[in-house]
Scaffold this motif. Structure first.
Motif, PDB file in Angstrom:
ATOM      1  N   CYS A  74      -6.007  10.112   5.088  1.00  0.00           N
ATOM      2  CA  CYS A  74      -6.219   9.660   3.893  1.00  0.00           C
ATOM      3  C   CYS A  74      -6.562  10.806   3.094  1.00  0.00           C
ATOM      4  O   CYS A  74      -7.186  11.695   3.300  1.00  0.00           O
ATOM      5  N   PHE A  75      -5.953  10.741   1.967  1.00  0.00           N
ATOM      6  CA  PHE A  75      -6.062  11.879   0.833  1.00  0.00           C
ATOM      7  C   PHE A  75      -7.167  11.218  -0.310  1.00  0.00           C
ATOM      8  O   PHE A  75      -7.333  11.880  -1.496  1.00  0.00           O
ATOM      9  N   CYS A  76      -7.476  10.146  -0.472  1.00  0.00           N
ATOM     10  CA  CYS A  76      -8.246   9.501  -1.284  1.00  0.00           C
ATOM     11  C   CYS A  76      -9.611  10.086  -1.395  1.00  0.00           C
ATOM     12  O   CYS A  76     -10.196  10.784  -0.542  1.00  0.00           O
ATOM     13  N   ASP A  77     -10.381  10.317  -2.661  1.00  0.00           N
ATOM     14  CA  ASP A  77     -11.645  10.403  -2.679  1.00  0.00           C
ATOM     15  C   ASP A  77     -12.380   9.320  -3.794  1.00  0.00           C
ATOM     16  O   ASP A  77     -11.860   9.239  -4.750  1.00  0.00           O
ATOM     17  N   GLU A  99     -10.268   4.756  -0.108  1.00  0.00           N
ATOM     18  CA  GLU A  99     -10.419   3.998  -1.521  1.00  0.00           C
ATOM     19  C   GLU A  99      -9.150   3.071  -1.568  1.00  0.00           C
ATOM     20  O   GLU A  99      -9.368   1.872  -1.940  1.00  0.00           O
ATOM     21  N   GLU A 100      -8.122   3.493  -1.176  1.00  0.00           N
ATOM     22  CA  GLU A 100      -6.510   2.628  -1.525  1.00  0.00           C
ATOM     23  C   GLU A 100      -6.352   1.739  -0.275  1.00  0.00           C
ATOM     24  O   GLU A 100      -6.262   0.468  -0.495  1.00  0.00           O
ATOM     25  N   GLU A 101      -6.984   2.335   0.847  1.00  0.00           N
ATOM     26  CA  GLU A 101      -6.708   1.535   1.835  1.00  0.00           C
ATOM     27  C   GLU A 101      -7.829   0.409   2.415  1.00  0.00           C
ATOM     28  O   GLU A 101      -7.453  -0.596   2.934  1.00  0.00           O
ATOM     29  N   ARG A 102      -9.089   0.434   1.822  1.00  0.00           N
ATOM     30  CA  ARG A 102     -10.135  -0.190   2.258  1.00  0.00           C
ATOM     31  C   ARG A 102      -9.904  -1.641   1.902  1.00  0.00           C
ATOM     32  O   ARG A 102     -10.227  -2.551   2.744  1.00  0.00           O
ATOM     33  N   TRP A 148      -1.334  19.013   1.215  1.00  0.00           N
ATOM     34  CA  TRP A 148      -0.643  17.858   1.894  1.00  0.00           C
ATOM     35  C   TRP A 148      -0.693  18.089   3.500  1.00  0.00           C
ATOM     36  O   TRP A 148       0.487  17.704   4.027  1.00  0.00           O
ATOM     37  N   PRO A 177     -13.144   8.507   0.609  1.00  0.00           N
ATOM     38  CA  PRO A 177     -12.218   7.960   1.859  1.00  0.00           C
ATOM     39  C   PRO A 177     -11.980   6.512   1.701  1.00  0.00           C
ATOM     40  O   PRO A 177     -12.720   5.885   1.348  1.00  0.00           O
ATOM     41  N   SER A 208       0.826  -1.300   0.012  1.00  0.00           N
ATOM     42  CA  SER A 208       0.143   0.081  -0.042  1.00  0.00           C
ATOM     43  C   SER A 208       0.861   1.371   0.049  1.00  0.00           C
ATOM     44  O   SER A 208       2.099   1.306   0.674  1.00  0.00           O
TER      45      SER A 208
END
Length: 128
Positions: free
Chosen positions: A57-60, A64-67, A97, A62, A30
């Protein structure tokens, strides 16, 4: 952005999660790196077995990458903003950031530390 994550450990996944934490493979591959281990070190659990932690988390959308990494072990119950987006320097555009060096996580984790018990302590106790 900071999110307050609540989750329940999936049945029969405690030992696998504990192994992944101990051998450093939790979240392997990850972009979030060692954030997973940090999250588990800070996570708290209530008497009903619901774990809570603060996630950066910076995903949109939230997480999304870690799930997918979390869903190997947990049923995610909720992922919600930990504080107002208008107060987040990253989200309001004043400092891209900003969450990387912001003290918001530490403040939220200190507040959370007074709730329930350590998730890792309960995880270790249940496997002993």
């Amino acid at each position: 952005m900071r999110y307050l994550v609540t989750a329940r450990l999936k049945p029969n996944r405690g030992e696998a999660l504990e192994r992944a934490i101990e051998d450093g493979t939790l979240g392997a591959g990850s972009i979030a790196g060692d954030e997973y281990e940090h999250d588990m070190n800070q996570a708290r659990v209530d008497p009903a077995g619901v774990a809570t932690w603060v996630e950066t988390c910076f995903c949109d959308p939230p997480l999304e990458e870690e799930r997918p990494y979390w869903e190997k072990y947990f049923e995610l119950l909720s992922v919600k903003d930990a504080h107002s987006r208008r107060n987040c320097r990253h989200e309001n555009g004043t400092e891209p950031w900003a969450c990387c060096d912001c003290d918001c996580t530490a403040k939220l984790e200190q507040k959370l530390a007074n709730q329930g018990e350590s998730f890792l302590a309960r995880l270790h106790a249940s496997s002993s």
